[in-house]
Scaffold this motif. Structure first.
Motif, PDB file in Angstrom:
ATOM      1  N   ARG A  15       4.300  17.558  -1.812  1.00 21.34           N
ATOM      2  CA  ARG A  15       4.187  16.156  -2.364  1.00 21.34           C
ATOM      3  C   ARG A  15       4.832  15.201  -1.308  1.00 21.34           C
ATOM      4  N   ARG A  16       6.044  15.401  -0.925  1.00 22.01           N
ATOM      5  CA  ARG A  16       6.574  14.610   0.038  1.00 22.01           C
ATOM      6  C   ARG A  16       5.727  14.470   1.358  1.00 22.01           C
ATOM      7  N   ARG A  17       5.064  15.349   1.654  1.00 19.62           N
ATOM      8  CA  ARG A  17       4.511  15.307   2.898  1.00 19.62           C
ATOM      9  C   ARG A  17       3.105  14.677   2.764  1.00 19.62           C
ATOM     10  N   HIS A  18       2.426  15.067   1.515  1.00 22.74           N
ATOM     11  CA  HIS A  18       1.083  14.109   1.115  1.00 22.74           C
ATOM     12  C   HIS A  18       1.568  12.721   1.297  1.00 22.74           C
ATOM     13  N   ASP A  19       2.765  12.503   0.376  1.00 15.63           N
ATOM     14  CA  ASP A  19       3.105  11.038   0.268  1.00 15.63           C
ATOM     15  C   ASP A  19       3.359  10.126   1.639  1.00 15.63           C
ATOM     16  N   ARG A  20       3.895  10.950   2.443  1.00 15.95           N
ATOM     17  CA  ARG A  20       4.057  10.305   3.999  1.00 15.95           C
ATOM     18  C   ARG A  20       2.905  10.121   4.757  1.00 15.95           C
ATOM     19  N   GLU A  21       1.862  11.195   4.466  1.00 18.49           N
ATOM     20  CA  GLU A  21       0.663  11.045   5.137  1.00 18.49           C
ATOM     21  C   GLU A  21      -0.174   9.754   4.416  1.00 18.49           C
ATOM     22  N   ILE A  22      -0.144   9.797   3.017  1.00 13.64           N
ATOM     23  CA  ILE A  22      -0.962   8.707   2.582  1.00 13.64           C
ATOM     24  C   ILE A  22      -0.019   7.269   2.747  1.00 13.64           C
ATOM     25  N   VAL A  23       0.920   7.199   2.882  1.00 16.16           N
ATOM     26  CA  VAL A  23       1.725   5.683   3.093  1.00 16.16           C
ATOM     27  C   VAL A  23       1.413   5.537   4.602  1.00 16.16           C
ATOM     28  N   ALA A 316      -3.782  17.376  -1.678  1.00 16.98           N
ATOM     29  CA  ALA A 316      -3.813  16.004  -1.364  1.00 16.98           C
ATOM     30  C   ALA A 316      -4.658  15.178  -2.175  1.00 16.98           C
ATOM     31  N   CYS A 317      -5.823  15.636  -2.708  1.00 21.75           N
ATOM     32  CA  CYS A 317      -6.632  15.045  -3.728  1.00 21.75           C
ATOM     33  C   CYS A 317      -5.816  14.567  -5.009  1.00 21.75           C
ATOM     34  N   ARG A 318      -5.145  15.784  -5.418  1.00 20.27           N
ATOM     35  CA  ARG A 318      -4.449  15.664  -6.677  1.00 20.27           C
ATOM     36  C   ARG A 318      -3.411  14.478  -6.642  1.00 20.27           C
ATOM     37  N   ARG A 319      -2.777  14.419  -5.522  1.00 18.09           N
ATOM     38  CA  ARG A 319      -1.478  13.447  -5.181  1.00 18.09           C
ATOM     39  C   ARG A 319      -2.183  12.110  -5.093  1.00 18.09           C
ATOM     40  N   MET A 320      -3.335  11.874  -4.446  1.00 15.70           N
ATOM     41  CA  MET A 320      -4.000  10.685  -4.256  1.00 15.70           C
ATOM     42  C   MET A 320      -4.429  10.050  -5.552  1.00 15.70           C
ATOM     43  N   VAL A 321      -5.068  10.920  -6.556  1.00 11.64           N
ATOM     44  CA  VAL A 321      -5.360  10.324  -7.725  1.00 11.64           C
ATOM     45  C   VAL A 321      -4.035   9.698  -8.564  1.00 11.64           C
ATOM     46  N   GLU A 322      -2.990  10.631  -8.408  1.00 12.20           N
ATOM     47  CA  GLU A 322      -1.770   9.914  -9.077  1.00 12.20           C
ATOM     48  C   GLU A 322      -1.480   8.764  -8.585  1.00 12.20           C
ATOM     49  N   TRP A 323      -1.620   8.373  -7.072  1.00 14.34           N
ATOM     50  CA  TRP A 323      -1.123   7.077  -6.681  1.00 14.34           C
ATOM     51  C   TRP A 323      -2.345   6.182  -6.951  1.00 14.34           C
ATOM     52  N   GLY A 324      -3.643   6.641  -7.210  1.00 19.16           N
ATOM     53  CA  GLY A 324      -4.567   5.802  -7.745  1.00 19.16           C
ATOM     54  C   GLY A 324      -4.191   5.113  -9.068  1.00 19.16           C
ATOM     55  N   VAL A 325      -3.670   5.739 -10.028  1.00 20.07           N
ATOM     56  CA  VAL A 325      -3.446   5.405 -11.333  1.00 20.07           C
ATOM     57  C   VAL A 325      -2.502   4.715 -11.233  1.00 20.07           C
ATOM     58  N   VAL A 326      -1.190   4.813 -10.670  1.00 20.21           N
ATOM     59  CA  VAL A 326       0.004   4.109 -10.623  1.00 20.21           C
ATOM     60  C   VAL A 326      -0.067   2.665 -10.079  1.00 20.21           C
ATOM     61  N   SER A 327      -1.092   2.657  -8.806  1.00 19.50           N
ATOM     62  CA  SER A 327      -1.317   1.609  -8.147  1.00 19.50           C
ATOM     63  C   SER A 327      -2.300   0.266  -9.123  1.00 19.50           C
ATOM     64  N   GLY A 328      -3.130   1.207  -9.775  1.00 16.86           N
ATOM     65  CA  GLY A 328      -4.127   0.493 -10.678  1.00 16.86           C
ATOM     66  C   GLY A 328      -3.392  -0.388 -11.766  1.00 16.86           C
ATOM     67  N   ILE A 329      -2.535   0.409 -12.381  1.00 17.31           N
ATOM     68  CA  ILE A 329      -1.475  -0.102 -13.573  1.00 17.31           C
ATOM     69  C   ILE A 329      -0.824  -1.415 -12.835  1.00 17.31           C
ATOM     70  N   VAL A 330      -0.090  -1.357 -11.760  1.00 17.04           N
ATOM     71  CA  VAL A 330       0.857  -2.396 -11.057  1.00 17.04           C
ATOM     72  C   VAL A 330      -0.293  -3.456 -10.647  1.00 17.04           C
ATOM     73  N   LEU A 331      -1.592  -3.127 -10.327  1.00 17.99           N
ATOM     74  CA  LEU A 331      -2.394  -4.411 -10.030  1.00 17.99           C
ATOM     75  C   LEU A 331      -2.846  -5.055 -11.167  1.00 17.99           C
ATOM     76  N   GLY A 332      -2.886  -4.352 -12.367  1.00 18.41           N
ATOM     77  CA  GLY A 332      -3.449  -4.980 -13.548  1.00 18.41           C
ATOM     78  C   GLY A 332      -2.518  -5.764 -14.349  1.00 18.41           C
ATOM     79  N   VAL A 333      -1.289  -5.571 -14.115  1.00 19.97           N
ATOM     80  CA  VAL A 333       0.039  -6.376 -14.408  1.00 19.97           C
ATOM     81  C   VAL A 333       0.049  -7.490 -13.835  1.00 19.97           C
ATOM     82  N   LEU A 334      -0.112  -7.407 -12.391  1.00 22.35           N
ATOM     83  CA  LEU A 334      -0.047  -8.682 -11.570  1.00 22.35           C
ATOM     84  C   LEU A 334      -1.169  -9.683 -11.973  1.00 22.35           C
TER      85      LEU A 334
END
Length: 448
Positions: A15-23, A316-334
């Motif tokens: 997960r950390r490896r995927h996070d680093r790649e995604i970021v 990588a697909c699973r991890r990116m979906v998690e990123w998408g959900v969290v990012s969507g929540i943050v953007l909605g609040v903003l």
């Protein structure tokens, strides 16, 4: 117990490896992705203070212009996936050569689209139902901006080459320079030179050609370094076009949805379509923010599949979906928190503000869904699963169209337009989720 602990540690490390790649890929990609909506938002902010009719004209013209360009977004997306697969397979010269074929295709398409758009401008604006006051401004902006279409398509294709090479930093630098140039040129030409909405269009055209020139330099330098030919190859260009055809259908369906929404808003009145333009600018910016993760997905998924690593692709697909959900929540609040400050930046008209504010709440609520949609869209593009994406968008268009066209019939307002847009995103989420769960998108090798 020890085996479970080791498995847990392995999972966390992955997960950390995927996070680093995604970021590493997504953060620079975001800067490059937002270049076009920031161009549009800058134009909207500057033109909006010229008057509501000018902003309404910009709304119509920009929707048409973005359609003319965005239908060819496969120049970036398909190129990213194809180049990334060859990178994963260890064929760097072949990867660059494939990208160059995409750039030649972009040049040919850009010239053709400009030649078609210029004479068709009056009919296109009329098709949108623009008011008599907004029509002259829409025509002025569209005719001038159409001259920049070849540059826009070159930028798309060259960006795809660099993303496939796992390089999203260079597109970021080019985007920053292009945005800065566009902002300065708009202010100087609109107000300093007194050109009005025409100055805004010319500023954008000049900035786009500057970006295309920089990309051309970077790609040519890379081709010479790796011994890749720069000459147009008819077979390669034809193969690129064929690979992008399903994504063209997918994008045409998506752009049809946006155009229908804008056309419905235009029939509600100048204030509503001006408010719609403001919201659409923000919605596009939010979409590209989420799409940054999808861009990382295209490059990462393509590389894993090219390297014959399906398990890595699925993780990588699973991890990116998690990123998408969290990012969507943050953007909605903003969006909810900043909406009272955001709308006045674009218009001081109380009617425009009154129409925009409630619709923005609807946009905010949908952001977690949008996060899932954009990520899975990018994953399937990275896998080269264009045929499914095309059929899924046709289904979505079929659901959206009757709902949108009934809004004026039942005296719905701008908020109803954006509720319908949310329904459209929910349909997309279902179709993409079903495909991702099936595993049929996983095809390994240097080519699909």
């Amino acid at each position: 117990m020890m085996a479970m602990t080791q498995a847990s540690a392995t999972t966390k490390a992955a997960r950390r490896r995927h996070d680093r790649e995604i970021v590493a890929l997504a953060v620079p990609a975001f800067g490059a992705l937002v270049a076009e909506p920031l161009f549009l938002m800058t134009d909207s902010a500057i033109v909006g203070h010229l008057g509501t009719a000018q902003l309404a004209g910009l709304a119509i013209a920009s929707a048409l212009l973005l359609t003319a360009v965005s239908v060819f977004v496969f120049l970036a997306y398909a190129t990213t996936a194809a180049v990334a697969r060859r990178v994963g397979a260890g064929d760097l010269p072949g990867a660059i050569r494939q990208g160059i074929d995409g750039i030649w295709l972009a040049i040919l398409l850009g010239v053709a689209v400009t030649a078609l758009t210029l004479p068709a401008a009056p009919a296109l604006v009329e098709l949108f139902g623009a008011s008599d006051t907004a029509t002259p401004y829409a025509l002025t902006y569209l005719r001038i901006s159409a001259l920049g279409i070849p540059a826009m398509l070159i930028v798309l294709a060259a960006t795809g080459v660099l993303r496939g090479l796992q390089n999203t930093r260079t597109p970021l630098y080019v985007a920053i320079g292009g945005f800065a140039a566009n902002a300065v040129l708009n202010v100087v030409l609109v107000y300093g030179a007194g050109l009005g909405i025409a100055g805004s269009a010319w500023g954008t055209v000049i900035a786009q050609y500057g970006m295309a020139a920089v990309y051309g330099f970077v790609v040519v330098r890379g081709a010479r370094r790796h011994g890749a030919s720069l000459r147009p190859d008819a077979a390669g260009i034809r193969a690129t076009a064929q690979a992008g055809a399903p994504l063209l259908i997918r994008t045409l369906s998506l752009r049809a949805i946006t155009m229908i929404a804008t056309a419905v808003a235009a029939r509600l009145g100048d204030a509503d379509v001006a408010a719609h333009q403001i919201i659409l600018s923000l919605w596009t910016l939010l979409a590209f923010a989420l799409d940054a993760i999808a861009i990382a997905g295209q490059a990462i998924i393509g590389r894993y599949l090219g390297a014959n690593d399906p398990e890595g692709a699925k993780a990588a697909c699973r991890r990116m979906v998690e990123w998408g959900v969290v990012s969507g929540i943050v953007l909605g609040v903003l969006v909810i928190a900043t909406r009272p400050l955001f709308v006045p930046l674009f218009s001081s008209d109380p009617a425009v503000q009154s129409a925009a504010l409630p619709a923005l709440i609807v946009v905010a609520i949908a952001q977690p869904i949008c996060g899932i949609v954009f990520v899975l869209d990018g994953v399937l593009m990275g896998a080269g699963d264009g045929a499914y994406l095309a059929w899924a968008m046709i289904v979505t268009l079929a659901v959206f169209t009757p709902m949108a066209l009934l809004i004026p019939v039942f005296d719905g307002g701008l908020t109803a337009v954006w509720i319908t847009m949310n329904v459209m995103m929910a349909v997309r989420m279902v179709t993409l989720w079903l495909r991702s769960r099936s595993g049929r998108w996983i095809v390994t090798g240097a080519t699909r």
